[in-house]
Design an enzyme around this catalytic site. Structure first.
Site: not given
Ligand SMILES: *Cc1c(COP(=O)(O)O)cnc(C)c1O
Length: 458
Positions: A73, A450, A383, A125-126, A259, A216
């Site tokens: 943990y 979306f 998008r 970004f969303t 990613k 980011d």
């Molecule tokens: C995917 C993404 C996020 C959010 O990350 P999650 O792992 O999907 O929560 C933030 N910023 C960018 C540019 C992304 O591509």
């Protein structure tokens, strides 16, 4: 040793068999999904280009790492391996794991943003913007104008327009701007990179005004590749050294490891300020888990630590982006309207140019994504206006300039022959583009619509 071709620096040890569908099956699947590719069953998809998020193939080293999970943990060995990888490759002092990127965005937004604050960013970004808004902030786009033009060939369309930032500082005062959110290879602009020159200028400007820079850094290695290829003075620098230099001009970062870092789940928040780190590690307990696991299993942190190292390998990134460029060049040769220069993680089709007979409110990108799936079982995503959502104050749709269909290429998953099939499918849809009808939205969720919205054909 760098050869001419971008061929993969790996061989395949295990394969996953795919189901092949008929046109009638796809038509039915699409109707059931309300013409939203997010609502299709993965089983019904042949080549899945919905996202590059969490869809990478892990290496044998990462799978071996999964067996070394220390499922304690608190204070798991794997956490310290992750922390060491973040220090070594990115240079940040403190790291808090989170279940994925948005977990880090939530914590960051809550510790940094006060009600009424202004958060500039190089395009939204969303999930990032939503967390800023939920924390009481207002997002302002300060990306350069070139980013909004799908045919502008500027090599760094992810750059920040410092003039736009300065206007925000004049209008609201620097005290209202806790940080600027800087994304690497800007997703919504079509995977377009920011230059190190621009980032250095931004650092100088923000230092003068006491504004922090939060990266980011979700696709930082892919951004580094474009710097190596395009920016004066970086041809002979390694991806690893460029990545570290990018991070060095910032105060902290949010990261979706799904990613670049080649894992199926995971993320982190990285900070250099000790006080902010302490605040964040306190808050993460509420939302994610203890600060040494943040919603992840030990084995997930181990795979992430190994994946971070693999992601900054020059041969890896060259093959990864080489494959994307291969598909993009094919589509350019076919005269399909796509965003150029070709981005790092995918190809973005310009749906306004592909379907000029549709109005934006008829959801051209959504309609095109549905059509491509019906043609070949290739799953892409919208998008454009659906992703952009509504202005929370006025309730109106945002009408983004870019109305795109994204063909996101998972890392280390598909072959060159798959890329050929994708290009053939887009070509056949392009040949019948005049007959493609628009859509009407018949169900609209309140947040990030979306993902779950439903449509019917006009
Ligand atoms: C995917 C993404 C996020 C959010 O990350 P999650 O792992 O999907 O929560 C933030 N910023 C960018 C540019 C992304 O591509």
């Amino acid at each position: 040793m760098i050869h001419h071709s971008w061929a993969e620096p790996f061989k395949i040890k295990m394969v996953e068999l795919l189901k092949m569908t008929t046109p009638a099956q796809r038509k039915k699947a699409l109707q059931n999904a309300g013409y939203n590719t997010f609502l299709l069953k993965s089983e019904d998809v042949y080549i899945d280009l919905l996202t590059d998020s969490g869809t990478s193939a892990m290496s044998d080293q990462q799978w071996a790492g999964m067996m070394l999970g220390d499922e304690a943990y608190a204070g798991s060995k794997n956490f310290y391996n992750l922390e060491a990888a973040v220090k070594k490759y990115y240079g940040y002092k403190y790291v808090i794991p989170t279940h994925q990127g948005r977990g880090a965005e939530n914590i960051l937004s809550q510790i940094m943003i006060k009600k009424g604050d202004v958060i500039p960013g190089n395009m939204y970004f969303t999930t990032t913007r939503l967390h800023q808004e939920l924390a009481g902030g207002v997002f302002y786009d300060v990306i350069i104008d070139e980013a909004h033009d799908s045919s502008n060939l500027f090599p760094f369309k992810g750059n920040v327009d410092i003039g736009k930032l300065e206007r925000l500082v004049k209008k609201f005062g620097a005290k209202k701007i806790p940080y600027i959110c800087v994304a690497t290879t800007v997703n919504m602009a079509g995977g377009q990179p920011i230059s190190l020159g621009n980032l250095k200028d931004l650092r100088n400007y923000t230092n003068k005004h006491g504004i922090k820079i939060i990266l980011d850094m979700t696709r930082v290695a892919e951004n580094a590749f474009f710097i190596q290829q395009r920016e004066e003075g970086y041809k002979r620098k390694s991806i690893a050294s460029i990545v570290k230099e990018i991070c060095s001009y910032t105060d902290g970062a949010t990261f979706s490891a799904k990613k670049d870092a080649l894992v199926n789940i995971g993320g982190f928040l990285a900070l250099n300020d000790k006080n902010k780190y302490e605040e964040a590690s306190n808050l993460v307990v509420v939302y994610e888990g203890l600060h040494t696991y943040g919603g992840l299993a030990g084995r997930d942190m181990e795979a992430m630590a190994i994946g971070i190292g693999e992601s900054v390998n020059d041969n890896h990134i060259r093959a990864r982006i080489g494959q994307v460029l291969y598909l993009g060049k094919k589509l350019n040769d076919l005269k399909i309207p796509i965003v150029n220069p070709i981005g790092g993680h995918g190809i973005f089709i310009d749906a306004k140019k592909f379907l000029p007979h549709l109005k934006q409110i008829q959801f051209p990108a959504q309609a095109l994504a549905a059509e491509i799936y019906e043609d070949s079982g290739v799953r892409t995503m919208e998008r454009g206006i659906v992703s952009a959502g509504r202005n929370s104050k006025t309730g109106d749709h945002y009408y983004p300039e870019l109305e795109l269909v994204r063909l996101t290429i998972p890392r280390r998953v598909y072959t060159q022959a798959h890329m050929d099939v994708i290009a053939e499918s887009i070509e056949s849809v392009y040949a019948k583009r005049d007959k493609i009808k628009g859509l009407e939205m018949i169900y609209e969720p309140a947040y990030l619509r979306f993902f779950q919205a439903k449509f019917k054909k006009l």
